[in-house]
Structures are given as structure tokens and as C-alpha cells.
Motif scaffolding. Structure first.
Motif, PDB file in Angstrom:
ATOM      1  N   ALA A   1    -118.217  29.042 -85.613  1.00  0.00           N
ATOM      2  CA  ALA A   1    -117.114  28.096 -85.467  1.00  0.00           C
ATOM      3  C   ALA A   1    -116.069  28.619 -84.505  1.00  0.00           C
ATOM      4  O   ALA A   1    -115.387  27.852 -83.814  1.00  0.00           O
ATOM      5  N   ALA A   2    -115.971  29.957 -84.427  1.00  0.00           N
ATOM      6  CA  ALA A   2    -114.966  30.552 -83.540  1.00  0.00           C
ATOM      7  C   ALA A   2    -115.379  30.491 -82.081  1.00  0.00           C
ATOM      8  O   ALA A   2    -114.637  30.925 -81.202  1.00  0.00           O
ATOM      9  N   ASN A   3    -116.595  29.970 -81.858  1.00  0.00           N
ATOM     10  CA  ASN A   3    -117.073  29.803 -80.495  1.00  0.00           C
ATOM     11  C   ASN A   3    -117.008  31.105 -79.697  1.00  0.00           C
ATOM     12  O   ASN A   3    -116.291  31.203 -78.708  1.00  0.00           O
ATOM     13  N   PRO A   4    -117.779  32.109 -80.107  1.00  0.00           N
ATOM     14  CA  PRO A   4    -117.639  33.446 -79.559  1.00  0.00           C
ATOM     15  C   PRO A   4    -118.203  33.607 -78.153  1.00  0.00           C
ATOM     16  O   PRO A   4    -117.899  34.579 -77.491  1.00  0.00           O
ATOM     17  N   LEU A   5    -119.043  32.708 -77.722  1.00  0.00           N
ATOM     18  CA  LEU A   5    -119.689  32.890 -76.426  1.00  0.00           C
ATOM     19  C   LEU A   5    -119.169  31.877 -75.424  1.00  0.00           C
ATOM     20  O   LEU A   5    -118.817  30.762 -75.787  1.00  0.00           O
ATOM     21  N   PRO A   6    -119.124  32.269 -74.150  1.00  0.00           N
ATOM     22  CA  PRO A   6    -118.731  31.298 -73.127  1.00  0.00           C
ATOM     23  C   PRO A   6    -119.688  30.112 -73.136  1.00  0.00           C
ATOM     24  O   PRO A   6    -120.848  30.239 -73.543  1.00  0.00           O
ATOM     25  N   ASN A   7    -119.194  29.001 -72.664  1.00  0.00           N
ATOM     26  CA  ASN A   7    -120.011  27.778 -72.652  1.00  0.00           C
ATOM     27  C   ASN A   7    -121.347  27.984 -71.965  1.00  0.00           C
ATOM     28  O   ASN A   7    -121.416  28.617 -70.925  1.00  0.00           O
ATOM     29  N   GLY A   8    -122.363  27.463 -72.585  1.00  0.00           N
ATOM     30  CA  GLY A   8    -123.686  27.476 -71.943  1.00  0.00           C
ATOM     31  C   GLY A   8    -124.469  28.753 -72.128  1.00  0.00           C
ATOM     32  O   GLY A   8    -125.645  28.810 -71.761  1.00  0.00           O
ATOM     33  N   THR A   9    -123.865  29.791 -72.687  1.00  0.00           N
ATOM     34  CA  THR A   9    -124.585  31.063 -72.801  1.00  0.00           C
ATOM     35  C   THR A   9    -125.836  30.924 -73.641  1.00  0.00           C
ATOM     36  O   THR A   9    -126.925  31.340 -73.239  1.00  0.00           O
ATOM     37  N   LEU A  10    -125.675  30.307 -74.801  1.00  0.00           N
ATOM     38  CA  LEU A  10    -126.794  30.206 -75.732  1.00  0.00           C
ATOM     39  C   LEU A  10    -127.944  29.421 -75.116  1.00  0.00           C
ATOM     40  O   LEU A  10    -129.107  29.829 -75.175  1.00  0.00           O
ATOM     41  N   SER A  11    -127.606  28.319 -74.483  1.00  0.00           N
ATOM     42  CA  SER A  11    -128.684  27.488 -73.941  1.00  0.00           C
ATOM     43  C   SER A  11    -129.316  28.190 -72.737  1.00  0.00           C
ATOM     44  O   SER A  11    -130.517  28.081 -72.517  1.00  0.00           O
ATOM     45  N   ALA A  12    -128.537  28.947 -71.982  1.00  0.00           N
ATOM     46  CA  ALA A  12    -129.112  29.696 -70.859  1.00  0.00           C
ATOM     47  C   ALA A  12    -130.165  30.662 -71.380  1.00  0.00           C
ATOM     48  O   ALA A  12    -131.284  30.732 -70.864  1.00  0.00           O
ATOM     49  N   TRP A  13    -129.827  31.401 -72.421  1.00  0.00           N
ATOM     50  CA  TRP A  13    -130.781  32.360 -72.985  1.00  0.00           C
ATOM     51  C   TRP A  13    -132.025  31.664 -73.511  1.00  0.00           C
ATOM     52  O   TRP A  13    -133.134  32.165 -73.400  1.00  0.00           O
TER      53      TRP A  13
ATOM     54  N   SER B   1    -118.102  41.488 -67.574  1.00  0.00           N
ATOM     55  CA  SER B   1    -119.119  41.448 -68.612  1.00  0.00           C
ATOM     56  C   SER B   1    -118.826  40.419 -69.684  1.00  0.00           C
ATOM     57  O   SER B   1    -117.691  40.052 -69.936  1.00  0.00           O
ATOM     58  N   GLY B   2    -119.908  39.999 -70.323  1.00  0.00           N
ATOM     59  CA  GLY B   2    -119.786  39.137 -71.483  1.00  0.00           C
ATOM     60  C   GLY B   2    -120.858  39.532 -72.460  1.00  0.00           C
ATOM     61  O   GLY B   2    -121.863  40.119 -72.076  1.00  0.00           O
ATOM     62  N   ALA B   3    -120.623  39.240 -73.705  1.00  0.00           N
ATOM     63  CA  ALA B   3    -121.616  39.646 -74.701  1.00  0.00           C
ATOM     64  C   ALA B   3    -122.827  38.745 -74.615  1.00  0.00           C
ATOM     65  O   ALA B   3    -122.733  37.561 -74.288  1.00  0.00           O
ATOM     66  N   THR B   4    -123.998  39.312 -74.906  1.00  0.00           N
ATOM     67  CA  THR B   4    -125.189  38.471 -75.075  1.00  0.00           C
ATOM     68  C   THR B   4    -125.126  37.895 -76.486  1.00  0.00           C
ATOM     69  O   THR B   4    -124.428  38.445 -77.348  1.00  0.00           O
TER      70      THR B   4
END
Lengths: 349, 551
Positions: free
Chosen positions: A196-208, A174-177
Motif C-alpha cells: 500500500a505504501a507503493n515502495p517501488l517506482p511506477n512500472g518497476t514490477l511490470s518491467a520485471w 539506484s532503485g531497489a529491485t
């Protein structure tokens, strides 16, 4: 009685006459395809397995209940509404949800929320959202298994669907949305520090974001085909945007931007595919505006102050509750009458 | 062209007017035999005044109006009466087409009462559909100030082109007919409302308007949309006036007439020609020569369609009226009446039967097209549940039954059928409730009749006495004190109650042409009996009075 029918007449003017109910449902199903395809592209085949399983459950459960209720099965099934509920619930679940989870959700949706209330046209609550809400409160672990963007054919897809994956491994998948992550960033953390802490794996935001835009595309098709009216989506998105902007302007370091609220999570999906379910929505045009605005406001309130990061399902269900009241107080004034009836005893004509 | 005013909702069904608006308006062949129903208008059926074997000419009165809301019926061919029944009169034609006309009237000079009497005698009723007797409608001015006469030439129903062709061929005469009505009702302004899909009729009207017109006439072309031909919708569109619920256009100072009616009015006044023929649109895919014909009333529908090249194997149903609000004919052996504006001989492909009904999904499409801003879907739920209190609260009786909601319903629910059923159910309950009232009124009528007969007896007696009293010595015969003032008051009161009863009857009949008027007619008859009795008494008293005052 009108002997001219919207369908079947060879030169009927389609611009204003509605296609029949069954084809309305099929249009909505067709309009989910861009969203589902985009989700599959980013989150893997688990999305498609969700949709297929939920749709199959939907059809099977509807047929079973219709049989129990001794209703005509083929004619009723032909309206495709159970299929649509399956597609919508399937698309809302975390990719590659186990079959039993989907089954429980569809039982809640089709059997309890829809058929026990009398079938199509009689359900006070949106069936797909009843199923989703039940799953969310009953199986929170499984309902937050949103994997980060991954390959089309993820590891352990099959094991997870059939439920043979050990629970220990589930967590590692799992990963957070984005909404989830932002929700749980902690009181002390400023938004800028959090990002700044980059909480999401790469590409998550743009995928959503891409997924949200795909839902938007489907919704635009529905609007253009006049399958749905503009009132609910516009009112809902309008109130989300308005409240999000107000929050954001009041304290940008703690509240997410309006665009974040719009493009992550189920806001657009909900606005075009969930809130617009005619059966459980308000009916008059003024009622629809209030209904949509109410959903938007509730989404923002629950997201900001409540315990659930997304909130579309709860907002829709809560507004479903208000529909009888909205219907009562949004009666238009009939031509020639002094005022709207508001359900009060009127003059005997 | 004005878009300033609008009514809500409306739909754009396929117009299909090209089928019948391409050929000119012609006379249909003279029928050999006609059947004239006695009920061709709202209100009471007419009473036959001919017997089998009577020779009649075109225009001979064959049935007289009965009661206040009723209309005369005239022979539409010359020949011999061959059947008189409780519901209809048949005439076998002699092929001669001999006419019996009333003398011509110059409407500019004639007294309004003479014009009204002419309309009454000529059996003219509204040719737009409801068939309300025109002379009653013209008398509306007794109760309302009318400022505008609206010529309803919208003709918004698909297929129908009768008004279109009437205007193309008789624009001048329709306008002259309108002048007559305007004079009768005192309207200072005439407004023509016509949809923009009738360019030829608009052209004809513009041309006719360039001639001298005593009263200013304004032509308003409105965009085509169903149902802009609805009286209330058109008044909203043209004048931005809202006819109150349960009221009449006259309540906002407007009178509406259809072009065909105005033409018939002119024919009656100028030519002394009673209503014996009308324009009927013959259309539909199952006839080969569609178009509009002048048809003698009573002509068989079958005969008419066969003359227009009926393709019987292709024919699925014949609809009388338009496809939205008309009714399918159960048999073709039915005559054209004053209310037949259109006959659609439709093939199965053209107007297929409705698909199976599915559950209402509350999409609200019906609401968005309702021209009265009702909630058709709520009405549907409550009508099906037979919750009569609720359907009335949601203003069922404001529904004009235009069928726009049924037309757009994706679930193919026959909404208007539900509403009609609910309406008739509620009406039936009301009728039950007034039945007791009716019994009371019958009793009152009997009492009034007895009183009138008694008064007549008295009058005869007095006349005899007066004759005996010829000799100047016997003046002291009647010495009882006569309350002349009391009688005058009673007379005025009786007169007022007759007026009131007439008013109520006219209003109710016009509001709801399908309603039974027995009780109101009875009340009117009672009031009339009372008036007669008082009049007799008053006359008696007046005769006695001088003898008492003279000494």
C-alpha cells in the motif's frame, strides 16, 4: 563405432540427434536475445553495454589463458562457450555497470572458475555465477545499482560505464529491485501495508515481469529445440513454486506470493539459462531432477531466511558443490544388473 | 503390435534401406575363384583337410572344426584347391557348379542327435554377426529349459535389408527352419520380432503363418528404433524378460536366431546343403545396382561390388556390416565370409568422417539414449583416465557397443572406440593373469596325455595276454585285485569334468566371441584325455572281472 554422425549427414534425423557443441552454445546465446532486448527496453542501453563488455572480456580472457596454457586458440574459441559466459554474466549485472566491475567478474568467471580448472567441460562451478557471486560479495554497492525503468539512453550512461561518475551520484541512480524491496520491508510491516505504501517506482514490477516472461520465451525455445532437457528447469521451478506456495499459504501477510517469486528477479533466467549449464550440473536424469529441485529449494530458503534477496547465484553454486554426490547416488540400474552400482565395487564380469 | 514392454534409450538414425530393398533377391554370378578364411566363426579356426591340387565339389568339406567351439568349412564352388595356408584356402572354379550334398533328413521324424550332427557337419554358424556355431547353440537345451524361440528379424541397423529380403522371398522356409530349432531346443513357443519398417516382409510372414505350423508362432511388429535388433533389447521388447548381466538369453529360457540362420538350417536338414552361400546386402551411393544377392562364400568383395556397378572415383570407403556397428574394410581384396551381411560402398558425402572431437560438456545426451541404461559419459572419463576399477564399477562390460552414444554426442567423442580400447586393455590384463594358470593347465594336459597313453599300452598288453590265454588252462594269469567300483566312480567323475569343461567353454565363447579360448580348450582336452584313460582302465577291469567272479 558409429560411422553415422548427427551432423553432416544430409538426411540425418535431427529430432533426436544433438547439434554439435558449438552450435548448442550459439543456440543458448540466441535464446538470451528476447530477454536482453526486453531488459534493454525497460532499463536502457546499459544492459547492452554490459553484455557487449562482458562478452568482449570473455573472449579476450579466454584467448589469453589458452595462449598461456599453450592450447589451440582458434579451435577452442570456436565453441563460443566464453562468449556465452560473458552474455550470461552481462545480463545478470545492474545496467551500465562500470567496465572494471565487469572485468573483475569475467576474470573470476573465465580465468579462475573455468580455465584454471582445465577449460570447457572441466569446471565444477558455473563460471558466470562464480563471477556474479564474487562481485556481489565484493562490491555490494555497485551490484545493487538497479535503476528504475528508464529511457533507452539514460543520463550519465557513459560516465557510469567508464567509471567517471562520482560515487555520490551513484546512489541517486539506484532503485531497489522488487525482491530487494520486499526483503527489506521490515519485520513489523505486513505485506498489505508494504504494498500500500507503493515502495517501488511506477512500472518497476511490470518491467520485471515482462523481462521474466522474455527469459521464459527463450527457455521454451531451448526446450523445443532440445538444447536443454526439461528436467532441471521443471524441477527447479516446481520446487520454487511448491515452497513459495507453502510459505504463502502459511502466512500471506509476511511471505510473498508464488507468482512474485517466479516473475521478479532471476528465477526464470536462472532456471533456463544458468542451472541448465550441463558442465556444472548433475548428469543423470534422476540427478538432474534432484539438482534442479535443490536449486529451487535453496533459492526459496535464502530469499526467505538469508541475507540476499535473489539467491539464484548462490543456490546454483551450492548445488554445483553437491553434483559429485548426486552423480554418485543417481546412477541408473543398468539393464541386466541387479541394482545400480552407486560407485561401490561391483561384481567382476 | 504391442507397446507394453520397452528398453531404455535408443535412437532414430536415418534408415536408408530404400536403396537396397527395392530390387528382388537374386543370385550373384558364380565367382571364378574364391578365398575362404579358416576363421569365419567365433572360437577356434578350422583345420584344412585338403591339399593343393585336390578336386572339390560345392559342399565338399575342406576344413574341419578344431576344438569344441568351431565349425566346418565347405567348398562354395566346384574346382581345384589352388592354395592352402595357415589362414585360408583358395579354390579355382571349373565353372561346372557340381554339388556334393548330404542325404535329406525329415526333421519331423529324425532324432535330435541326427539333426544336431547335421548342423555340425554343415558348418552353420549364426549369420547375424557374431558367428557362433549353431550346433553348440542348439545344445544349450542340455543346460537350460528353453520356452521361447525368438526369430530376430528386427534388423535395426540402417542400410541392411538382408533379413528383410530373406523373409520376403523365403518366409515359409524360415518358419520351417524355426520349427526345426524349436524341436531341438524344446521351445513351445516361437515369436518373430520385426520392425514396422518392413511391411512386405511382415505381409510375407503373415501369409506364411496362415499355413499349418506344428508349434504356435506369434508375429510381433515393433516400432522402428535402433538398436531393437540387439538380442537383449529384443527379448526385453517382446517378452519383457531381462537377460542378466554376463548371462545369455538361455538364462531366461529364450533362444534367439536370425532368419538367415534358420533358412540355412533348413537347407542343411531338408536339402543336405551345407553353408556355402548367404544373402548379402550391397548398398551405398557408390554402386549403381544396389540390392540383395545370394553370394557364394569366399567371393571377393571387389568383384561383387564391381558387378553391382561400383563407381570407383566416387567411392570413399566400404563398410562391412551396418554403419553403426560395422567396420570399414581396409582393402576390397577381401572375401565375403559367413559373417558378411552387408557391404556399404559409401561416398564421402554419404558417410563423412567425424568432425574434430571437442571436450565433453556433460550434457548427458549419451545417457538418455543408452539402451542398457549405462552412464556413457562417466565411462568416457574413466576410460580415458585408464581407471579400470572405475569403468568396471560403471559396468563397462554391459556395454553392447551399439554406438548410440557416439551418434548423439554433440562433442563428437568416439565413445565406443574408448570403450573397446578399455575392454581390450582389461581383457589383456586378465589374460596376463591367467597365463600362469594356463601353464599349469598345459602341464596337467601333458600328465593326462601320458596317463592315457599308459592306459592304452596297458590295454594292448592285456589284449596280447588275453590272446595267449586262449587256452583254457592259463586263467590264473592276472590275479591282482581290480577296484571296479573305484574305477566306475573315477569314470563318472571324468565324464562330469568333461561335461563341465564343455559347458564352461560354450558359455564363455557365446558370451564373448572375441575372447581367446585356448586355456578352456586345453582344460577340456585334459578332461577328455582323463576320460579316455579311465574308460580304457574300466574296460580292462571289466574284462578281468568276470574271470574273478566266475569261480
Amino acid at each position: 563405432m558409429s560411422m553415422m554422425h548427427a551432423s553432416g549427414v544430409k538426411d540425418a534425423v535431427k529430432a533426436t540427434s544433438m547439434p554439435p557443441t558449438a552450435s548448442l552454445m550459439r543456440w543458448v546465446i540466441a535464446a538470451t536475445l528476447p530477454g536482453i532486448a526486453t531488459m534493454s527496453y525497460f532499463f536502457g542501453l546499459g544492459v547492452i553495454s554490459n553484455v557487449l563488455l562482458a562478452a568482449a572480456f570473455g573472449i579476450a580472457l579466454e584467448a589469453a589463458v589458452l595462449r598461456l596454457r599453450q592450447r589451440p586458440i582458434r579451435v577452442t574459441m570456436n565453441d563460443s562457450s566464453a562468449l556465452l559466459t560473458g552474455v550470461l554474466l552481462g545480463a545478470s549485472l545492474p545496467p551500465a555497470s562500470p567496465w572494471w566491475l565487469i572485468g573483475v567478474g569475467m576474470i573470476a568467471a573465465i580465468v579462475v572458475a573455468k580455465q584454471l580448472y582445465g577449460g570447457l567441460g572441466h569446471n565444477p562451478f558455473n563460471p558466470a555465477m562464480v563471477g556474479y557471486a564474487l562481485l556481489l560479495v565484493s562490491f555490494p554497492t555497485y551490484m545493487t545499482l538497479w535503476a528504475p525503468p528508464q529511457a533507452l539512453l539514460p543520463n550519465d550512461l557513459w560516465a557510469q560505464i567508464v567509471g567517471t561518475l562520482p560515487t555520490a551520484q551513484l546512489d541517486s541512480l539506484s532503485g531497489a529491485t522488487p525482491l530487494d524491496a520486499f526483503k527489506h520491508k521490515g519485520e513489523a510491516v505486513l505485506a498489505s501495508e508494504f504494498w500500500a505504501a507503493n515502495p517501488l517506482p511506477n512500472g518497476t514490477l511490470s518491467a520485471w515481469r515482462w523481462v521474466a516472461l522474455a527469459w521464459l520465451a527463450g527457455g521454451v525455445v531451448l526446450l523445443a529445440k532440445r538444447i536443454i532437457s526439461w528436467h532441471i528447469p521443471v524441477a527447479m521451478l516446481g520446487s520454487v513454486l511448491l515452497l513459495a506456495t507453502l510459505f504463502y499459504l502459511s502466512d500471506p501477510s509476511h511471505f510473498a506470493s508464488p507468482l512474485f517469486h517466479l516473475l521478479t528477479g532471476a528465477t526464470l533466467f536462472g532456471a533456463f539459462f544458468i542451472a541448465t549449464d550441463p558442465v556444472s550440473a548433475a548428469t543423470s536424469q534422476r540427478g538432474k531432477l534432484l539438482y534442479g529441485a535443490g536449486i529451487g529449494a535453496l533459492v526459496m530458503i535464502i530469499r526467505t531466511f538469508g541475507g540476499y534477496p535473489d539467491a539464484v547465484a548462490f543456490a546454483v553454486l551450492l548445488m554445483n558443490l553437491c553434483v559429485p554426490l548426486l552423480d554418485l547416488y543417481s546412477v541408473p540400474r543398468p539393464t541386466g544388473q541387479q541394482k545400480a552400482s552407486l560407485g561401490k565395487p561391483g561384481e567382476q564380469p | 503390435m504391442s507397446n507394453a514392454f520397452d528398453f531404455p534409450g535408443g535412437i532414430y538414425p536415418p534408415e536408408r534401406k530404400q536403396r537396397s530393398n527395392q530390387s528382388p533377391l537374386i543370385e550373384a554370378p558364380l565367382p571364378r575363384r574364391i578365398t575362404l578364411p579358416l576363421q569365419q566363426h567365433s572360437g577356434q579356426a578350422a583345420t584344412p583337410c585338403v591339399v593343393v591340387g585336390d578336386a572339390v565339389k560345392v559342399g565338399s568339406v575342406i576344413a574341419k572344426r578344431e576344438g569344441m567351439i568351431s565349425s566346418n568349412l565347405h567348398a562354395s564352388i566346384s574346382g581345384m584347391v589352388s592354395e592352402v595356408s595357415a589362414t585360408q584356402i583358395c579354390i579355382d572354379g571349373d565353372g561346372q557348379d557340381n554339388w556334393e550334398r548330404l542325404p535329406s533328413l525329415d526333421w519331423q521324424r529324425a532324432e535330435p542327435s541326427a539333426l544336431l550332427e547335421r548342423l555340425n557337419k554343415s558348418g552353420i554358424v549364426g549369420l547375424g554377426g557374431a558367428g557362433f556355431p549353431t550346433h553348440i547353440k542348439a545344445r544349450v537345451v542340455e543346460r537350460h529349459a528353453i520356452h521361447t524361440l525368438v526369430i530376430n528379424a528386427a534388423e535395426c541397423e540402417p542400410y541392411i535389408t538382408a533379413d528383410d529380403l530373406t523373409l520376403r522371398h523365403h518366409a515359409n522356409e524360415v518358419l520351417e527352419g524355426a520349427q526345426i530349432v524349436a524341436k531341438l531346443c524344446g521351445a513351445q513357443h516361437i515369436m518373430i520380432g520385426i520392425e514396422d519398417n518392413k511391411p512386405d516382409a511382415i505381409e510375407a510372414l503373415k501369409h506364411a503363418l496362415s499355413n499349418y505350423q506344428p508349434i504356435n508362432i506369434e508375429l510381433k511388429v515393433i516400432p522402428t528404433r535402433y538398436p531393437s535388433g540387439g538380442e537383449r533389447q529384443l527379448i526385453k521388447r517382446l517378452l519383457n524378460l531381462e537377460v542378466p548381466s554376463g548371462g545369455l538369453p538361455a538364462d531366461v529360457g529364450v533362444l534367439c536366431h536370425n532368419p538367415g540362420t534358420l533358412l540355412a538350417i533348413l537347407h542343411a536338414v531338408r536339402d543336405g546343403q551345407p553353408l556355402v552361400s548367404r544373402v548379402v546386402t550391397l548398398t551405398g551411393e557408390a554402386i549403381t545396382q544396389p540390392g540383395n544377392r545370394w553370394v557364394r562364400l569366399g567371393t571377393s568383395v571387389r568383384e561383387l561390388l564391381e558387378q553391382a556397378g561400383l563407381n570407383t572415383p566416387e567411392l570413399n570407403q566400404v563398410i562391412q556390416g551396418g554403419p553403426m556397428m560395422g567396420t570399414p574394410l581396409l582393402t576390397l581384396d577381401t572375401p565375403v565370409t559367413k559373417l558378411t551381411n552387408c557391404l556399404i560402398a559409401a561416398t564421402l558425402e554419404e558417410l563423412p568422417p567425424p568432425p574434430a572431437e571437442s571436450p565433453c560438456i556433460r550434457c548427458g545426451e549419451c545417457e538418455s539414449v543408452c539402451p542398457v541404461a549405462l552412464l556413457p559419459q562417466q565411462l568416457h572419463w574413466y576410460a580415458r583416465a585408464q581407471d579400470d576399477a572405475k569403468v568396471e564399477r560403471y559396468h563397462l562390460f554391459d556395454c553392447i557397443e551399439c554406438g548410440a552414444c557416439s551418434y548423439v554426442c554433440p562433442s563428437h567423442i568416439p565413445l565406443v572406440v574408448d570403450y573397446r580400447e578399455a575392454k581390450s586393455r582389461i581383457r589383456l590384463q586378465r589374460i596376463e593373469a591367467v597365463k600362469a594358470e594356463h601353464a599349469k593347465h598345459r602341464f596337467e594336459f601333458r600328465q593326462a596325455r601320458l596317463a592315457r597313453e599308459e592306459a592304452e599300452k596297458q590295454a594292448r598288453k592285456q589284449a596280447r595276454q588275453a590272446q595267449q590265454r586262449r587256452s583254457p588252462t592259463s586263467t590264473a594269469a592276472s590275479s591282482e585285485k581290480v577296484d571296479l567300483r573305484g574305477l566306475r566312480i573315477a569314470h563318472a567323475a571324468a565324464k562330469a569334468s568333461v561335461k563341465k569343461a564343455e559347458k564352461t567353454l560354450a558359455r564363455v565363447a557365446q558370451e564373448d566371441p572375441k575372447q581367446s579360448l585356448d586355456d578352456l580348450e586345453m582344460q577340456l582336452a585334459t578332461a577328455q584325455e582323463n576320460l579316455k584313460a579311465v574308460e580304457l582302465q574300466l574296460a580292462q577291469a571289466r574284462e578281468q572281472q568276470p574271470s574273478e567272479e566266475s569261480p
